[in-house]
Design an enzyme around this catalytic site. Structure first.
Site, short mmCIF file in Angstrom:
data_model
loop_
_atom_site.label_atom_id
_atom_site.label_comp_id
_atom_site.label_asym_id
_atom_site.label_seq_id
_atom_site.Cartn_x
_atom_site.Cartn_y
_atom_site.Cartn_z
N LYS A 41 -7.38 22.22 -58.78
CA LYS A 41 -6.63 21.50 -59.82
C LYS A 41 -7.56 21.24 -61.00
O LYS A 41 -8.78 21.25 -60.86
CB LYS A 41 -6.16 20.15 -59.27
CG LYS A 41 -5.03 20.28 -58.25
CD LYS A 41 -4.50 18.90 -57.91
CE LYS A 41 -3.37 19.01 -56.91
NZ LYS A 41 -2.19 19.70 -57.44
N LYS A 75 7.12 23.11 -46.08
CA LYS A 75 5.71 22.87 -45.84
C LYS A 75 5.42 21.39 -46.12
O LYS A 75 6.19 20.77 -46.84
CB LYS A 75 4.86 23.77 -46.72
CG LYS A 75 4.90 23.37 -48.21
CD LYS A 75 3.71 23.89 -48.96
CE LYS A 75 3.47 22.99 -50.15
NZ LYS A 75 2.36 23.27 -50.96
N HIS A 84 -0.48 28.83 -48.58
CA HIS A 84 -0.18 29.92 -49.51
C HIS A 84 -1.22 31.04 -49.53
O HIS A 84 -0.88 32.21 -49.48
CB HIS A 84 -0.03 29.38 -50.93
CG HIS A 84 1.01 28.32 -51.05
ND1 HIS A 84 2.23 28.41 -50.42
CD2 HIS A 84 1.02 27.14 -51.71
CE1 HIS A 84 2.95 27.34 -50.70
NE2 HIS A 84 2.24 26.55 -51.47
N ASP A 132 7.48 29.40 -46.81
CA ASP A 132 6.32 29.39 -47.69
C ASP A 132 6.82 30.05 -48.96
O ASP A 132 6.98 31.27 -49.00
CB ASP A 132 5.16 30.19 -47.09
CG ASP A 132 3.93 30.10 -47.99
OD1 ASP A 132 4.10 29.85 -49.19
OD2 ASP A 132 2.81 30.27 -47.49
N HIS A 133 7.14 29.23 -49.97
CA HIS A 133 7.84 29.81 -51.12
C HIS A 133 6.99 30.87 -51.82
O HIS A 133 7.49 31.66 -52.59
CB HIS A 133 8.32 28.74 -52.09
CG HIS A 133 7.24 28.03 -52.82
ND1 HIS A 133 6.66 26.89 -52.34
CD2 HIS A 133 6.61 28.32 -53.97
CE1 HIS A 133 5.72 26.51 -53.18
NE2 HIS A 133 5.67 27.34 -54.17
N ASP A 151 -3.18 21.82 -48.32
CA ASP A 151 -2.04 22.00 -49.23
C ASP A 151 -1.88 23.46 -49.67
O ASP A 151 -0.77 23.95 -49.76
CB ASP A 151 -2.23 21.10 -50.46
CG ASP A 151 -1.03 21.12 -51.39
OD1 ASP A 151 0.10 21.09 -50.87
OD2 ASP A 151 -1.21 21.20 -52.62
N GLU A 177 -4.53 25.67 -61.06
CA GLU A 177 -3.62 25.02 -62.01
C GLU A 177 -4.39 24.03 -62.87
O GLU A 177 -5.45 23.54 -62.48
CB GLU A 177 -2.47 24.33 -61.27
CG GLU A 177 -2.91 23.27 -60.30
CD GLU A 177 -1.74 22.63 -59.56
OE1 GLU A 177 -0.59 22.80 -59.99
OE2 GLU A 177 -1.99 21.95 -58.56
N ASP A 215 20.88 7.88 -41.98
CA ASP A 215 19.44 7.73 -41.74
C ASP A 215 19.00 8.82 -40.78
O ASP A 215 19.60 8.98 -39.72
CB ASP A 215 19.18 6.34 -41.14
CG ASP A 215 17.69 6.05 -41.03
OD1 ASP A 215 16.90 7.00 -40.76
OD2 ASP A 215 17.30 4.89 -41.21
N ARG A 250 19.55 8.86 -47.60
CA ARG A 250 19.89 7.48 -47.26
C ARG A 250 20.58 6.72 -48.38
O ARG A 250 21.10 5.64 -48.16
CB ARG A 250 18.65 6.73 -46.78
CG ARG A 250 17.52 6.60 -47.74
CD ARG A 250 16.44 5.78 -47.07
NE ARG A 250 15.13 6.02 -47.63
CZ ARG A 250 14.02 5.76 -46.98
NH1 ARG A 250 14.05 5.29 -45.76
NH2 ARG A 250 12.86 5.98 -47.56
N1 NAP Z 1 8.89 18.44 -54.44
C1 NAP Z 1 8.43 19.66 -54.44
O1 NAP Z 1 8.32 20.34 -55.47
C2 NAP Z 1 8.00 20.31 -53.14
C3 NAP Z 1 7.40 21.59 -53.19
C4 NAP Z 1 7.07 22.23 -52.00
C5 NAP Z 1 7.33 21.60 -50.80
N2 NAP Z 1 7.90 20.34 -50.78
C6 NAP Z 1 8.18 19.75 -49.48
O2 NAP Z 1 9.56 19.46 -49.41
C7 NAP Z 1 9.78 18.28 -48.67
C8 NAP Z 1 10.57 17.30 -49.53
O3 NAP Z 1 9.80 16.93 -50.64
P1 NAP Z 1 10.37 16.04 -51.81
O4 NAP Z 1 9.34 16.02 -52.87
O5 NAP Z 1 11.74 16.44 -52.18
O6 NAP Z 1 10.42 14.58 -51.08
P2 NAP Z 1 11.25 13.33 -51.54
O7 NAP Z 1 11.49 13.37 -53.01
O8 NAP Z 1 10.58 12.14 -50.95
O9 NAP Z 1 12.67 13.54 -50.83
C9 NAP Z 1 12.97 13.13 -49.54
C10 NAP Z 1 14.32 12.42 -49.55
O10 NAP Z 1 14.59 12.01 -48.22
C11 NAP Z 1 14.98 10.63 -48.26
N3 NAP Z 1 14.64 9.95 -47.03
C12 NAP Z 1 13.42 9.53 -46.61
N4 NAP Z 1 13.52 8.94 -45.42
C13 NAP Z 1 14.82 8.99 -45.05
C14 NAP Z 1 15.54 8.57 -43.91
N5 NAP Z 1 14.95 7.94 -42.87
N6 NAP Z 1 16.86 8.79 -43.86
C15 NAP Z 1 17.50 9.40 -44.88
N7 NAP Z 1 16.87 9.82 -46.01
C16 NAP Z 1 15.55 9.62 -46.08
C17 NAP Z 1 14.17 10.08 -49.41
O11 NAP Z 1 14.71 8.86 -49.83
P3 NAP Z 1 13.71 7.78 -50.54
O12 NAP Z 1 13.41 8.36 -51.88
O13 NAP Z 1 14.55 6.55 -50.59
O14 NAP Z 1 12.52 7.65 -49.66
C18 NAP Z 1 14.30 11.18 -50.43
O15 NAP Z 1 15.50 11.09 -51.16
C19 NAP Z 1 8.41 17.78 -48.26
O16 NAP Z 1 8.13 18.24 -46.97
C20 NAP Z 1 7.48 18.43 -49.26
O17 NAP Z 1 6.18 18.60 -48.73
C21 NAP Z 1 8.24 19.70 -51.92
#
Ligand code: NAP
Length: 507
Positions: free
Chosen positions: A353, A160, A252, A189-190, A247, A228, A95, A53
C-alpha cells in the site's frame, strides 16, 4: 474492429445474498448482476434475495437500490433495464446466527420460486464478515437448504478471506463439508475472475510459440506485482488483523502464480486446471525460519508524499490503527519452484500500500541472448536489455513485449522498444467487468474452474504459515520502514539485487 464474446444465458436460480446491506453487495455484487443482465447473460427467471439485519421489506429495499444503483454501476447504467429488473430483487431481514432466520428463508425462497416461476436452484452468496462463513453454512445445512434433489442444485459462494491461518482454514473447510459437498462450494478469488488472469491461460495455451519458451531455459525470473497507492482507508479493523500477507499473498498473488506456473492441463475442465494449479503450488519450496529471514520482506508505510500531491500520514497514525501496530502493509517474497520447468527460476512476489502507483502485473523476464555478438560494438553487455513480457492485469489490461531494436543511424546502437496489446483496442466488455460478473455467471453455470478448491486453500496456507510464525515470534523492530510514495523497504530491492535482478517499474 472490436469483438464481443457471445455466451449462453446462465440457468435460472435464486441468488441469495447474505450481507445484502453491506459494502461488497452494493459496490460489486449488484453492479455485477446488473452488468450480466445488460449483457443478457441472466435468465429472466433469475431472482435475488438479500438478507441482512437491517429491518425492512422488499419494497423498501428496492427503493434504496433505486436511489443508489446508478452511482455503483457507473457508466453504462441503463435506467430502463434497471426498472424492468428491480422487481426481481427481494429482501428478508434476519440474524445470521438465528436458526429461525433459516426456517423463514426456506419459506421465503419457495414464495420467490412461485412468484418468479423459478426452478428451485439456489446460489447462496456469503458477502458477510468471515466469522459468519461457518455459521451460515451450518445453519443452511440444518434447515435442509444445502441438499440437492430432483435436479435442483444448491451452491455456496464463500468470500475471502478463507481462514486466517492454516488451522482456521482447515477448520472452515471441515465445517463447510459437513453441510455442503465440495462440488457445491465456490471459494471466490475475484483475481481469478479477472479477464487478464484468464487471458494468461489463453495466451499460454492457445499460442504455439509461447509454451516452448515458457521455462527455465529461457526465463530468468518472474515478477508478480500487485500494488496500490491507497492506504488502509476504512479497513483498519480488518487490516490490523490481516496484514498484507494474509490479505493479498494468500488470496491473490499465489492464485496468479499458479496460473503462470502450472503445466498445460489435459482439458479445459475445472478439475484438470485446478489439479495443475495445485501441483505447482505444492512444488514451491517450503519456508523454514532461516528462509523466512532471507527471502521474505515485510514493510509498513510511514508518512510521505504521494507523487506531486498530498502529504499522507503513517499507517500507525491512521484512524483505528494501534500506535505500535506490527501489521505489514508491504510484502515481498522470493519463491523457488521445484519442478523441471521452473528449476532455478526465482518467482518474486510483491504487494504493498501507499506505493507510487496502482497496478497489477506479471513480468516474465527472459534471459539474455546466449551469444552477444554485439558486445564488441557496444560498451557493455548490460546495455542490451533482455526481453521482457509484461502481462498487465490492471489498469489498462493487456500484454506488452519489450525487445531490442537498432537505433536508426550510422552508428550501431541497440535500444529497447515495446509492442503493446491493449484489451480495450480489441474487445468491448473489458471496461465494465470487475471479475465478479464472470464468477457469478460461472457459478450459476456450475463451472468451478476459477474458484479455489479446498486443497488449494490449504496448500497456500501451508506455504505462508512459517512466515506468519516467524513474524509473530520476531515483532518488527524497524516499522515504519518505507515512506509513503516509495517502492517499499530497501530490503525488497536487496532481495532481487542479491540475484543480480531488479523490480520492474511500470512505465
Ligand atoms: N467490500 C469489499 O470491497 C470486499 C472486497 C473483497 C472481499 N470482501 C469480503 O466480502 C465480505 C463482506 O464484506 P463487506 O465489506 O461487504 O462487509 P460489510 O459491509 O460489513 O457487510 C456485511 C453485512 O452483514 C451484516 N451483518 C453483520 N452481522 C450480521 C448478523 N449477525 N445478521 C445479519 N446481518 C449481519 C452487516 O450489518 P452491519 O453493518 O449492521 O454490521 C452488513 O450489512 C467480507 O468477507 C470481506 O472480506 C469485501
Amino acid at each position: 474492429m472490436k469483438q464481443a464474446s457471445h455466451t449462453l444465458t446462465a440457468p435460472a436460480a435464486v441468488i441469495v445474498i447474505f450481507g445484502a446491506a453491506g459494502d461488497l453487495t452494493k459496490r460489486k455484487l449488484l453492479p455485477a448482476l446488473f452488468n450480466l443482465a445488460s449483457q443478457k447473460l441472466l435468465s429472466s427467471k433469475v431472482a435475488m434475495v438479500g438478507i441482512d439485519r437491517v429491518e425492512m421489506d422488499s419494497e423498501a429495499y428496492r427503493q434504496n437500490l433505486n436511489q443508489e444503483i446508478s452511482s455503483f454501476v457507473g457508466k453504462g447504467f441503463d435506467q430502463k433495464l434497471w426498472d424492468a429488473n428491480v422487481g426481481r430483487a427481494y429482501y428478508m431481514s434476519g440474524d445470521f446466527r438465528n436458526a429461525e432466520s433459516y426456517k423463514q428463508l426456506k419459506e421465503f425462497l419457495l414464495e420467490v420460486d412461485r412468484e418468479q416461476e423459478a426452478p428451485g436452484n439456489y446460489l447462496f452468496y456469503l458477502a458477510t464478515p468471515p466469522s459468519f462463513f461457518g455459521v451460515i453454512a451450518t445453519e443452511l445445512g440444518k434447515a435442509g437448504l444445502s441438499q440437492e434433489s430432483d435436479g435442483q442444485w444448491r451452491r455456496i459462494i464463500i468470500e475471502k478471506p478463507f481462514g486466517r491461518d492454516l488451522e482456521s482454514a482447515r477448520e472452515l473447510n471441515a465445517t463447510l463439508h459437513r453441510s455442503f459437498a465440495e462440488h457445491q462450494i465456490y471459494r471466490i478469488d475475484h483475481y481469478l475472475g479477472k479477464e487478464t488472469v484468464q487471458n494468461i491461460m489463453a495466451y499460454r495455451f492457445s499460442n504455439g510459440t509461447v509454451e516452448p519458451i515458457w521455462n527455465h531455459r529461457y526465463i530468468d525470473n518472474v515478477q508478480i506485482t500487485v500494488v496500490e497507492s491507497l492506504g488502509v482507508e476504512d479497513r483498519a479493523s480488518y487490516y490490523e488483523e490481516a496484514g498484507a500477507l494474509r490479505d493479498m499473498i494468500v488470496n491473490h498473488l499465489l492464485a496468479v502464480l499458479s496460473v503462470v506456473g502450472m503445466e498445460p492441463p489435459n482439458s479445459f475442465s475445472a478439475d484438470a486446471i485446478r489439479d495443475e494449479q495445485i501441483k505447482v503450488l505444492r512444488a514451491i519450496q517450503p519456508f523454514d525460519p532461516q528462509r523466512v529471514l532471507s527471502d521474505a520482506v515485510r514493510g509498513q508505510y510511514g508518512g510521505g508524499r504521494m507523487g506531486k500531491g498530498d502529504d499522507v500520514c503513517a499507517y500507525r497514525d491512521e484512524p483505528g490503527i494501534a500506535e505500535d501496530s506490527p501489521s505489514e502493509t508491504f510484502v515481498a517474497l522470493k519463491l523457488m519452484i521445484d519442478s523441471w520447468r521452473w528449476a532455478g527460476v526465482p518467482f518474486y512476489l510483491r504487494t504493498g500500500k501507499r506505493m507510487p502507483g496502482r497496478y497489477s502485473e506479471v513480468v516474465i523476464q527472459y534471459k539474455h541472448a546466449p551469444n552477444m555478438m554485439f558486445r564488441g560494438a557496444l560498451e557493455r553487455r548490460k546495455d542490451i536489455g533482455s526481453n521482457q513480457l509484461v502481462l498487465r492485469i490492471q489498469p489498462n489490461e493487456g500484454i506488452s513485449m519489450e525487445f531490442n531494436a537498432k537505433v536508426p543511424g550510422t552508428a550501431f546502437n541497440v535500444s529497447q522498444v515495446r509492442m503493446d496489446f491493449d484489451y480495450d483496442d480489441y474487445f468491448d466488455e473489458s471496461n465494465t467487468a470487475s471479475g465478479y460478473e464472470t464468477l457469478i455467471y460461472d457459478c450459476l453455470c456450475g463451472d468451478a474452474t476459477l474458484f479455489k478448491r479446498a486443497d488449494n486453500i490449504e496448500v497456500c496456507w501451508e506455504l505462508v504459515q512459517p512466515i506468519l510464525d516467524v513474524w509473530k515470534a520476531l515483532p518488527p523492530r524497524s516499522f515504519p520502514n518505507y515512506a509513503s510514495g516509495s517502492w517499499g523497504p530497501e530490503a525488497a530491492d536487496e532481495l532481487l539485487a542479491r540475484d543480480g535482478n531488479d523490480w520492474r517499474v511500470a512505465k
